[in-house]
Design a protein around this motif. Structure first.
Motif: not given
Length: 86
Positions: A36-41, A65-70
């Motif tokens: 949700k956070f990175f979608a908003r970014c 892993e999810v953070i690094e995928s961003k």
């Protein structure tokens, strides 16, 4: 049952994103929050390189892993996967 949904308002998140350069660190505790956070970014035009100066922490390996995928580097993951250990 847990329901993941958009917040009633993005105002607080948008304010934080507008002052991202003033943050020293961000702690992520769930993959859903990261999505949700990175979608908003993305909506606000904020790229992964905006996090280069911020220490990013993850509560567990999956979260990391999810953070690094961003495209964002994670500084620390505790041995015990809990917010208390973080």
């Amino acid at each position: 049952m847990i329901r993941i949904s958009e917040p009633a308002s993005w105002v607080a998140c948008d304010r934080a994103l507008a002052s991202l350069q003033s943050f020293d660190a961000i702690v992520f505790t769930s993959a859903n929050a990261i999505e949700k956070f990175f979608a908003r970014c993305s909506v606000k035009g904020i790229a992964a390189d905006a996090f280069a100066h911020i220490e990013v922490y993850a509560v567990g390996e999956k979260t990391k892993e999810v953070i690094e995928s961003k495209g964002v580097a994670v500084k620390f993951v505790p041995d015990s996967f809990s917010s208390e250990a973080l």
